[in-house]
Design a protein around this motif. Structure first.
Motif, PDB file in Angstrom:
ATOM      1  N   GLN A 103       0.818  -1.216   0.000  1.00 50.95           N
ATOM      2  CA  GLN A 103       0.000   0.000   0.000  1.00 50.95           C
ATOM      3  C   GLN A 103       0.849   1.261   0.000  1.00 50.95           C
ATOM      4  O   GLN A 103       0.410   2.322  -0.426  1.00 50.95           O
ATOM      5  N   GLU A 200      -8.006  -4.836   4.527  1.00 51.54           N
ATOM      6  CA  GLU A 200      -6.772  -4.559   3.814  1.00 51.54           C
ATOM      7  C   GLU A 200      -7.000  -4.555   2.303  1.00 51.54           C
ATOM      8  O   GLU A 200      -6.360  -3.801   1.577  1.00 51.54           O
ATOM      9  N   LYS A 203      -8.249  -1.181   1.510  1.00 50.82           N
ATOM     10  CA  LYS A 203      -7.173  -0.188   1.487  1.00 50.82           C
ATOM     11  C   LYS A 203      -6.364  -0.278   0.198  1.00 50.82           C
ATOM     12  O   LYS A 203      -5.947   0.729  -0.362  1.00 50.82           O
ATOM     13  N   LEU A 204      -6.134  -1.513  -0.254  1.00 50.12           N
ATOM     14  CA  LEU A 204      -5.276  -1.719  -1.409  1.00 50.12           C
ATOM     15  C   LEU A 204      -5.878  -1.122  -2.674  1.00 50.12           C
ATOM     16  O   LEU A 204      -5.162  -0.672  -3.562  1.00 50.12           O
TER      17      LEU A 204
END
Length: 721
Positions: A103, A200, A203-204
């Motif tokens: 990220q 996650e 977020k990515l």
């Protein structure tokens, strides 16, 4: 007072085990002994509030003392707190660290991970040792320097592939599809973004409008005129979302101009270009041609996954790929000493898989098989035999085949073995899978083996399984990932159906007062009905209609019929193309190039090939590496028919002292040089050759013979010709 997740589980473990050691706690919770000592200090303070004592005695161990009601009060107080969730294993910590590294465009410090992982800096440093190995295996480097931090370094294409592998590894139970399904159905309120994969993942690809992306992909699907399989659909969505995110950060990928020129002539490239224009307009970015090329690769791969249940697949099949499927199954059955090459379901599934696999191999598209480890552990003989049979692909297409592909092919062969066993049915089930045809097939076969009275009525994707036609007369849904259904029980299982899955299914059947011991349903044929069909069809003298009517009748009775191959291919066997005069030997040669020239000399002298063919064989190895070395001491070399083949032929050149090809199977002592006029006619000969290579002491025996005739007779004896 707050309580760390891991400490909650340490307390539970102490209560259940009564006595343990720091070493045992360190191993169980995958953190250092030092971290455990710090945790015990915090635990001691917490437990005092509940009048529970933590006992730490040198050389005797660690335990807790207190009343059961006090411990229950402790559990009640903490079970619903925001701080409570599953403690992270070492594997989970590594996944989260990798997500965070991918990220970030800047180097990260240890402190950036402490709050996320709730472990000591020394534990995180130990995790980075394994992360470094993981990255190297994915052709990436980890930069780790004092006063600098941690950062991933490597080519953009390798970064994209690694992220894809990471997502697939963390979504082996369908998390990606479930996440996309939630968004597709506008259930955004259901997105619980805990410290897990979903968070996650979000977020990515943060701030990417997935709904719009799905709309664009659906438009592409309509233009392509075929429906994506679940795995292809998810892979394409993820690929484009990652591409948008990476392009916004100035990170684009590169494709050689030669590949782009080839792709630009395809219909898929034109549609990929239209898709890219929509992406540019909506997401306000510029999509380079190389990115369009990679979207094209996804289209080409998905297109080759034709419908498994297409009854006319033989009429439309690619003769070369079908011939390879058939020959691979023969090699497999020779090694395993079991008959599967007549299994039409297996051949159909393998043929369709290879069409997509060869596209992935050709364009170096990534593939991750989340079942690979289990396949190797549970079915080592099947995997090993498949690996040997897959050498046929390597030899024919001058490409190494990845173990992930081998694992999926092994599922097809494994399914054929399971399918040959007796079937009895009583329960009706629908299977919901996301990992492709091979996974669904092996799960269905495993079910048939363990539960003869379960009949799989339908196999559906996560997006279509709730259709009324799929759930008609269904008793249960068996799914490889979490699903909810108000009307029917959903049993979540591993695609390989482990022991706990078997117990779950058995318990459901037992609770519903059903039994395994059911009599096999008789399949009766009514002779009078058959006579009516024959008489009616013969009156109008329509043989084709008669065949179709009989097929329909037998299908309704659930009786399988075997058809002859609809597309008979003229094929070469070893006995047709390997002649005594094409077998020669020598003590030594200077190098592999000289060896290839000498191996082709007998074919050249006999007018089988032109000199340009030998030159092409050398050029291919210089370009693609020693792919031709397919077994210890053996190389199978060939070029393309258009490179100078006049007639079909095969030479065997023996180098008694061997020659190096810069391969792990060096030194090579046997060189087979193959020349054919057609891409598919030679496949049986190659299959027979691979069967020879797996004969014990084959290379040593060939070298020991004194004449070409002895060698030829020895080969014929092995093949029983």
């Amino acid at each position: 007072m707050e309580l760390k997740t891991r400490n909650y589980h340490i307390i539970k473990y102490l209560y259940e085990t009564k006595n343990t050691t720091i070493k045992e706690l360190s191993q169980k919770f995958q953190v250092s002994p030092r971290t455990i000592r710090y945790d015990l200090d915090e635990i001691e303070e917490i437990l005092k509030i509940y009048e529970i004592k933590l006992i730490r005695k040198p050389h005797k161990g660690i335990s807790i003392q207190g009343k059961d009601e006090d411990f229950q009060r402790f559990k009640e107080n903490f079970k619903n707190t925001e701080n409570f969730s599953s403690f992270l294993t070492k594997e989970e910590r590594i996944i989260l660290i990798l997500f965070k590294l991918f990220q970030s465009e800047k180097p990260l410090q240890i402190k950036d991970f402490e709050e996320l992982l709730l472990v000591s800096p020394s534990t995180i440093l130990n995790d980075f040792d394994e992360i470094e190995i993981w990255l190297k295996n994915n052709n990436l480097n980890l930069i780790r320097k004092p006063n600098y931090g941690f950062k991933i370094n490597g080519e953009e294409i390798n970064i994209r592939h690694a992220i894809t592998f990471l997502l697939e590894n963390t979504s082996s139970e369908g998390e990606i599809l479930r996440f996309l399904n939630i968004i597709q159905n506008n259930k955004l309120a259901d997105r619980r973004l805990e410290k897990n994969f979903i968070k996650e993942f979000d977020k990515l690809i943060g701030h990417i409008d997935i709904l719009k992306l799905q709309e664009i992909v659906h438009q592409a699907q309509e233009k392509l005129n075929f429906k994506f399989a679940d795995s292809d659909y998810a892979a394409l969505i993820v690929h484009i979302a990652l591409a948008i995110k990476r392009l916004r950060n100035g990170k684009d990928i590169f494709l050689p101009e030669s590949q782009l020129i080839e792709l630009k002539n395809t219909k898929e490239f034109k549609i990929a270009k239209e898709v890219s224009s929509m992406i540019e307009k909506y997401y306000d970015i510029k999509v380079p041609e190389s990115e369009i090329g990679f979207i094209t690769f996804h289209f080409l791969g998905a297109k080759k996954r034709e419908k498994l249940n297409n009854p006319n697949f033989k009429n439309n099949k690619d003769n070369e790929i079908y011939a390879i499927s058939l020959e691979m199954s023969k090699i497999f059955e020779e090694i395993m000493n079991i008959k599967i090459s007549q299994d039409e379901d297996m051949l159909r599934g393998l043929y369709l898989h290879l069409k997509a696999a060869l596209n992935r191999i050709e364009y170096n598209l990534p593939l991750n098989n989340p079942l690979l480890k289990e396949i190797k552990e549970k079915y080592p003989e099947i995997y090993d035999a498949t690996k040997k049979a897959s050498k046929l692909i390597q030899s024919n297409f001058a490409k190494n085949i990845d173990e992930n592909e081998i694992g999926y092919i092994a599922l097809h062969f494994g399914a054929a073995i399971e399918r040959n066993k007796e079937e009895n049915h009583e329960f009706n089930a629908v299977l919901v899978c996301s990992s492709g045809i091979g996974t669904t097939t092996i799960l269905e076969s495993r079910l048939k083996k363990e539960f003869p009275n379960i009949k799989v009525k339908n196999k559906a994707s996560v997006f279509d399984y709730e259709k009324e036609s799929n759930l008609k007369d269904i008793d249960m849904i068996i799914s490889t990932f979490e699903l909810e259904n108000e009307k029917l029980p959903v049993i979540k299982v591993n695609p390989l159906l482990n022991e706990s899955d078997i117990k779950k299914i058995y318990q459901y059947m037992k609770n519903n007062e059903k039994t395994h011991k059911t009599k096999k349903e008789e399949k009766k044929i009514n002779i009078e009905d058959l006579l009516k069909i024959i008489k009616k069809s013969s009156e109008i003298k329509d043989e084709k209609k008669l065949i179709n009517n009989l097929k329909k009748y037998f299908t309704e009775k659930d009786i399988k019929i075997r058809e002859k191959n609809l597309a008979k291919i003229q094929q070469y066997h070893l006995q047709d193309i390997l002649k005594e005069k094409y077998i020669n030997s020598i003590n030594k040669v200077l190098n592999w190039k000289e060896a290839i020239k000498k191996a082709g000399k007998s074919l050249l002298n006999d007018g089988i090939i032109e000199k340009t063919y030998i030159e092409s064989c050398i050029n291919i190895i210089e370009d693609k590496g020693p792919y031709s070395v397919i077994a210890p001491g053996v190389s199978l070399i060939h070029a393309h028919p258009e490179d100078g083949v006049k007639h079909a032929g095969l030479s065997l050149f023996i180098i008694k002292k061997g020659v190096n090809f810069n391969h792990e199977y060096d030194p090579v002592k046997l060189i087979f040089l193959l020349a054919v006029k057609d891409k598919s006619k030679h496949i049986p000969a190659m299959g027979e050759l691979l069967t020879l290579l797996y004969t014990e002491n084959f290379v040593q025996n060939i070298i020991s013979f004194g004449s070409s005739l002895e060698i030829l007779n020895y080969i014929k004896d092995i093949l029983k010709i």
